[in-house]
Each structure stands twice: as structure tokens, then as C-alpha cells.
Design a protein around this motif. Structure first.
Motif, PDB file in Angstrom:
ATOM      1  N   ARG A  44       0.832  -1.208   0.000  1.00  0.00           N
ATOM      2  CA  ARG A  44       0.000   0.000   0.000  1.00  0.00           C
ATOM      3  C   ARG A  44       0.865   1.257   0.000  1.00  0.00           C
ATOM      4  NH1 ARG A  44      -3.678  -3.356   2.988  1.00  0.00           N
ATOM      5  NH2 ARG A  44      -2.532  -3.029   4.918  1.00  0.00           N
ATOM      6  N   GLU A  45       1.962   1.216   0.737  1.00  0.00           N
ATOM      7  CA  GLU A  45       2.866   2.359   0.777  1.00  0.00           C
ATOM      8  C   GLU A  45       3.457   2.632  -0.610  1.00  0.00           C
ATOM      9  OE1 GLU A  45       6.155   3.512   3.968  1.00  0.00           O
ATOM     10  OE2 GLU A  45       6.944   2.049   2.532  1.00  0.00           O
ATOM     11  N   LEU A  46       3.854   1.570  -1.303  1.00  0.00           N
ATOM     12  CA  LEU A  46       4.402   1.727  -2.653  1.00  0.00           C
ATOM     13  C   LEU A  46       3.361   2.301  -3.607  1.00  0.00           C
ATOM     14  CD1 LEU A  46       6.599  -1.457  -3.220  1.00  0.00           C
ATOM     15  CD2 LEU A  46       7.350   0.920  -3.437  1.00  0.00           C
ATOM     16  N   ALA A  47       2.139   1.798  -3.502  1.00  0.00           N
ATOM     17  CA  ALA A  47       1.069   2.318  -4.364  1.00  0.00           C
ATOM     18  C   ALA A  47       0.856   3.802  -4.120  1.00  0.00           C
ATOM     19  CB  ALA A  47      -0.212   1.538  -4.131  1.00  0.00           C
ATOM     20  N   GLU A  48       0.934   4.219  -2.849  1.00  0.00           N
ATOM     21  CA  GLU A  48       0.793   5.644  -2.528  1.00  0.00           C
ATOM     22  C   GLU A  48       1.964   6.455  -3.072  1.00  0.00           C
ATOM     23  OE1 GLU A  48       0.446   5.591   1.684  1.00  0.00           O
ATOM     24  OE2 GLU A  48      -1.603   4.764   1.685  1.00  0.00           O
TER      25      GLU A  48
ATOM     26  N   ILE B 279       6.261  -6.816  -8.032  1.00  0.00           N
ATOM     27  CA  ILE B 279       5.705  -6.117  -9.189  1.00  0.00           C
ATOM     28  C   ILE B 279       5.565  -4.630  -8.907  1.00  0.00           C
ATOM     29  CG2 ILE B 279       3.662  -5.904 -10.659  1.00  0.00           C
ATOM     30  CD1 ILE B 279       3.335  -8.976 -10.303  1.00  0.00           C
ATOM     31  N   LEU B 280       5.121  -4.273  -7.703  1.00  0.00           N
ATOM     32  CA  LEU B 280       4.984  -2.856  -7.366  1.00  0.00           C
ATOM     33  C   LEU B 280       6.343  -2.171  -7.269  1.00  0.00           C
ATOM     34  CD1 LEU B 280       2.075  -3.096  -4.794  1.00  0.00           C
ATOM     35  CD2 LEU B 280       2.022  -1.894  -6.987  1.00  0.00           C
ATOM     36  N   LEU B 281       7.364  -2.887  -6.809  1.00  0.00           N
ATOM     37  CA  LEU B 281       8.712  -2.318  -6.814  1.00  0.00           C
ATOM     38  C   LEU B 281       9.152  -2.014  -8.249  1.00  0.00           C
ATOM     39  CD1 LEU B 281      10.475  -4.571  -4.150  1.00  0.00           C
ATOM     40  CD2 LEU B 281      10.173  -2.085  -4.006  1.00  0.00           C
ATOM     41  N   GLY B 282       8.820  -2.927  -9.167  1.00  0.00           N
ATOM     42  CA  GLY B 282       9.160  -2.697 -10.564  1.00  0.00           C
ATOM     43  C   GLY B 282       8.428  -1.501 -11.144  1.00  0.00           C
ATOM     44  N   VAL B 283       7.125  -1.418 -10.876  1.00  0.00           N
ATOM     45  CA  VAL B 283       6.335  -0.294 -11.392  1.00  0.00           C
ATOM     46  C   VAL B 283       6.823   1.019 -10.790  1.00  0.00           C
ATOM     47  CG1 VAL B 283       4.034   0.741 -11.469  1.00  0.00           C
ATOM     48  CG2 VAL B 283       4.312  -1.721 -11.870  1.00  0.00           C
ATOM     49  N   ASN B 284       7.148   1.001  -9.500  1.00  0.00           N
ATOM     50  CA  ASN B 284       7.652   2.203  -8.847  1.00  0.00           C
ATOM     51  C   ASN B 284       8.943   2.676  -9.499  1.00  0.00           C
ATOM     52  OD1 ASN B 284       7.509   4.175  -6.640  1.00  0.00           O
ATOM     53  ND2 ASN B 284       9.306   3.122  -5.819  1.00  0.00           N
ATOM     54  N   SER B 285       9.813   1.733  -9.821  1.00  0.00           N
ATOM     55  CA  SER B 285      11.057   2.087 -10.511  1.00  0.00           C
ATOM     56  C   SER B 285      10.774   2.732 -11.858  1.00  0.00           C
ATOM     57  CB  SER B 285      11.920   0.835 -10.702  1.00  0.00           C
ATOM     58  OG  SER B 285      13.012   1.112 -11.569  1.00  0.00           O
ATOM     59  N   LEU B 286       9.843   2.159 -12.615  1.00  0.00           N
ATOM     60  CA  LEU B 286       9.530   2.692 -13.946  1.00  0.00           C
ATOM     61  C   LEU B 286       8.933   4.094 -13.847  1.00  0.00           C
ATOM     62  CD1 LEU B 286       8.013  -0.546 -15.534  1.00  0.00           C
ATOM     63  CD2 LEU B 286      10.270   0.449 -15.969  1.00  0.00           C
ATOM     64  N   VAL B 287       8.088   4.307 -12.833  1.00  0.00           N
ATOM     65  CA  VAL B 287       7.498   5.634 -12.639  1.00  0.00           C
ATOM     66  C   VAL B 287       8.581   6.646 -12.277  1.00  0.00           C
ATOM     67  CG1 VAL B 287       6.019   6.981 -11.089  1.00  0.00           C
ATOM     68  CG2 VAL B 287       5.185   4.831 -12.079  1.00  0.00           C
ATOM     69  N   ASN B 288       9.471   6.276 -11.347  1.00  0.00           N
ATOM     70  CA  ASN B 288      10.531   7.194 -10.934  1.00  0.00           C
ATOM     71  C   ASN B 288      11.476   7.516 -12.084  1.00  0.00           C
ATOM     72  OD1 ASN B 288       9.573   7.364  -8.308  1.00  0.00           O
ATOM     73  ND2 ASN B 288      10.848   5.673  -7.573  1.00  0.00           N
ATOM     74  N   GLN B 289      11.801   6.506 -12.898  1.00  0.00           N
ATOM     75  CA  GLN B 289      12.657   6.752 -14.062  1.00  0.00           C
ATOM     76  C   GLN B 289      11.987   7.725 -15.030  1.00  0.00           C
ATOM     77  OE1 GLN B 289      14.494   3.270 -15.994  1.00  0.00           O
ATOM     78  NE2 GLN B 289      13.824   2.046 -14.234  1.00  0.00           N
ATOM     79  N   THR B 290      10.689   7.540 -15.225  1.00  0.00           N
ATOM     80  CA  THR B 290       9.954   8.393 -16.162  1.00  0.00           C
ATOM     81  C   THR B 290       9.881   9.829 -15.663  1.00  0.00           C
ATOM     82  OG1 THR B 290       8.626   6.513 -16.924  1.00  0.00           O
ATOM     83  CG2 THR B 290       7.736   8.713 -17.311  1.00  0.00           C
ATOM     84  N   VAL B 291       9.545   9.989 -14.390  1.00  0.00           N
ATOM     85  CA  VAL B 291       9.422  11.331 -13.819  1.00  0.00           C
ATOM     86  C   VAL B 291      10.764  12.060 -13.844  1.00  0.00           C
ATOM     87  CG1 VAL B 291       8.936  12.608 -11.693  1.00  0.00           C
ATOM     88  CG2 VAL B 291       7.428  10.741 -12.400  1.00  0.00           C
ATOM     89  N   ALA B 292      11.851  11.312 -13.566  1.00  0.00           N
ATOM     90  CA  ALA B 292      13.185  11.919 -13.555  1.00  0.00           C
ATOM     91  C   ALA B 292      13.757  12.103 -14.959  1.00  0.00           C
ATOM     92  CB  ALA B 292      14.132  11.070 -12.720  1.00  0.00           C
ATOM     93  N   GLY B 293      13.149  11.443 -15.960  1.00  0.00           N
ATOM     94  CA  GLY B 293      13.694  11.513 -17.310  1.00  0.00           C
ATOM     95  C   GLY B 293      15.036  10.820 -17.438  1.00  0.00           C
ATOM     96  N   GLU B 294      15.228   9.765 -16.651  1.00  0.00           N
ATOM     97  CA  GLU B 294      16.517   9.054 -16.636  1.00  0.00           C
ATOM     98  C   GLU B 294      16.280   7.552 -16.856  1.00  0.00           C
ATOM     99  OE1 GLU B 294      18.175   9.995 -12.852  1.00  0.00           O
ATOM    100  OE2 GLU B 294      18.598  12.090 -13.382  1.00  0.00           O
TER     101      GLU B 294
END
Length: 353
Positions: A8-12, A218-233
Motif C-alpha cells: 500500500r505504501e508503494l502504491a501511494e 511487481i509494485l517495486l518494478g512499477v515504482n522504478s519505472l514511474v521514478n525513471q519516467t518522472v526523472a527523465g533518466e
């Protein structure tokens, strides 16, 4: 903190990162089913869209190969295959149909069982159907090597092995496939390693994350993809380090390379892809079922409203198919995506579209 609380924390955190609308493709059938089973989509913001790609090796097996396998079965060979292949409908029907008509089709749990069959029936041809991505190919390679060492003359392999990175390249470069990030397969990555995906952020500026199969993975993976996208890296992030190394499994890869060479192969939905599969090396050509049996050109099949090809490319959702859940169900499937235990249509049917 419990695992549920951590999820739940990761989803938030994902929602708080305020990502742009994203389409994330996972290319692993086990991921497809885990995402549905654990309600991962319902945990994520609506602007994050999870779609399935060609992550099921049975599903991507082309009709031309299904046709050839049926012809070999009709010629009296003992067919040794994994279970999901039995119910896939090809141009001449399924292996289940062939078995009902008198063909000898055996379901195996290990490819080594095919060698036992060859020894048990020395006067009959035994054909191992080699289907799978990089995860299962090493076991087939060992089986072929052992058959050659044992001098089994009544054993051969019909190889349908596929390689994941060339398929990803084809999808990324297809202008009709709009993918913003890739959730890379955990099982395949244990063999080929995280470094195998380096071309994706380098050449295509797409984020990648390798994930395991629990909801937290899976949520760790999605979180990584979101952070990469937001950072543009964009990069390749290994979120499954307990199983995946940068270099993968060199011993398994060496075993595969000793038996197979890279080849152009036909994929359902993707068509013929350059250097995207494996064929037996020349020194093992005497164990190649394609050369041992007379195989006529494939016949055409009308799958009616089935759109498995589009689903495998992420161009359509399972629920977009007019046959989904009506004339095509796991009990009476039309397309392979509904047959296989790793198929995206089977996942959508079981867990909700």
C-alpha cells in the motif's frame, strides 16, 4: 511493516510521484497472471496502464509450427510435449484432436522424459517439441546433448525456441505499439541477465525494470519505472536481485550456445523476426525433426473473431476481442492466449478484464 502495508505504501508513492499517463508492458505470462490475481491494476492510478505483451511461449508459437507438429504426429511419431501445447488449435486441429484420432501424444514434465520414451520404444520415432523462451531452452539443450552422446537414433527435436530481446526490439520500433516502459521478465532474466536489456534505454530511451512475481516485487518494478519516467533518466533497474544477476547464468547460456544457433523464426502476431529464435547447430542436424520428417507447406486457418495476434503485441486488450468470454473460454478456447496457463486472455478471464 507487513508486506501488505509495504504494498500500500508503494502504491501511494507511485500516485504521489504524479507520473504522466504511462503504458507499461509486461512480457511474462507469470506477471500477467500475478497482476490479475493480486489486483495490481486496482492499486495503481488510472493514468498508469498495464498491458501484456508476448510473454507466453505457447501463445507466440506460429500456426506454421503448429501445422508441422500435427503433420509429424500424423506420421506415427510419439510426440513428447509440455501440457499447454496439447490444446492449442492449429490449422489441422490440436494435438488433443490428433490424440483422439489415434496419434501418440505424451505430456511430459521434464524434457528428459522424452529420452526415456526413445529408449522404451526403440522401433518408433520420438519427437520432443521444444517450446519456450530462454528460461526453458537450457534444459532442452541438455536433453539434445545427452541424446547425441547416447547415440539415440529414434529421437529428434522440433525446436520452436524464441528469444525475448529481439521481440522487444520489434515492439518498441513498431509505430503502432505505444509503449512507455517495460516490466522485464524475471524468469528469462535469470538466464540472460539484466545487461541484456541495455539496448532499450540506450537506443530507445525507455525505462526498464526487472521484477519478480509477488505483489511487492511487481509494485517495486512499477515504482522504478514511474521514478525513471518522472526523472527523465531511463535505465535498466534490477528489482529482482535475489534471482537475477547482471550477467545472468553463463553456464546455462554456454550450454544453449553449444547446441543451438541463432535463427530467424516466425512468431504469432509479430511474424518472421530476424535472429529471434534458435535452431539446432549443424553437428546436431541428425536430431532435427524438421529434416527427418516430410512436412508440407502450412495450410491456412480461419480463427474467426480471435485477435490473439493483436493482444500479443499490446495493440488490443483481451476484452477487446469479440470472442472473449463468449465463444472463447478456457474450457473451449479458440486462440492460444486463452489456452495457455500463461496466456493473457486466460488471465483476464480468470481474474477479470
Amino acid at each position: 511493516m507487513s508486506i501488505a502495508d509495504r504494498c500500500r505504501e508503494l502504491a501511494e508513492q507511485i500516485a504521489a510521484a504524479d507520473p504522466p499517463p504511462m503504458t507499461i508492458m509486461e512480457v511474462c505470462g507469470t506477471h500477467s497472471h500475478a497482476i490479475g490475481r493480486y489486483g495490481i491494476r486496482q492499486l495503481l492510478p488510472e493514468r498508469i496502464r498495464l498491458i501484456s505483451g508476448p510473454g507466453c511461449p505457447v501463445c507466440v508459437t506460429a500456426d506454421s509450427d503448429l501445422d508441422a507438429i500435427a503433420q509429424i504426429a500424423d506420421q506415427g511419431a510419439v510426440i513428447a510435449t509440455f501440457g499447454d501445447m496439447v490444446r492449442v488449435i492449429g490449422p489441422r486441429g490440436s494435438l488433443a484432436d490428433a490424440r483422439a484420432a489415434g496419434a501418440d501424444v505424451r505430456v511430459m514434465y521434464s524434457p528428459m522424459q522424452s529420452l526415456d520414451l526413445a529408449r522404451e520404444y526403440p522401433d518408433r520415432e520420438v519427437v520432443l517439441i521444444g517450446v519456450g523462451f530462454e528460461t526453458t531452452t537450457p534444459t532442452i539443450a541438455v536433453t539434445v546433448s545427452d541424446a547425441a552422446s547416447a547415440g539415440l537414433r529414434n529421437f529428434s527435436v522440433y525446436a520452436c525456441h524464441k528469444l525475448v530481446p529481439p521481440a522487444l526490439e520489434a515492439l518498441i520500433t513498431d509505430p503502432d505499439c505505444r509503449i512507455d516502459a517495460l516490466l522485464c521478465p524475471g524468469h528469462v532474466s535469470t538466464i540472460i541477465g539484466a545487461d541484456a536489456y541495455g539496448f532499450i534505454p540506450r537506443d530507445h530511451a525507455l525505462p526498464c525494470a526487472i521484477a519478480g512475481f509477488t505483489p511487492l516485487d511487481i509494485l517495486l518494478g512499477v515504482n522504478s519505472l514511474v521514478n525513471q519516467t518522472v526523472a527523465g533518466e531511463p535505465r535498466v533497474e534490477n528489482c529482482y536481485p535475489r534471482a537475477v544477476q547482471a550477467e545472468g547464468n553463463p553456464k546455462a547460456r554456454a550450454q544453449v550456445e553449444s547446441v543451438f544457433s541463432v535463427a530467424d523464426v516466425d512468431w504469432r502476431g509479430l511474424g518472421m523476426l530476424h535472429r529471434s529464435g534458435l535452431a539446432l547447430r549443424a553437428e546436431y542436424s541428425h536430431l532435427d525433426a524438421r529434416a527427418r520428417f516430410a512436412i508440407d507447406p502450412p495450410i491456412e486457418i480461419d480463427r474467426g473473431p480471435c485477435i490473439c495476434g493483436e493482444v500479443l503485441q499490446g495493440k488490443a486488450l483481451p476484452t477487446d476481442c469479440p470472442a472473449f468470454g463468449s465463444v472463447c473460454t478456457p474450457q473451449s478456447p479458440i486462440g492460444p492466449c486463452m489456452v495457455s496457463s500463461e496466456g493473457s486472455c486466460a488471465a483476464a478471464y480468470r481474474y477479470g478484464g
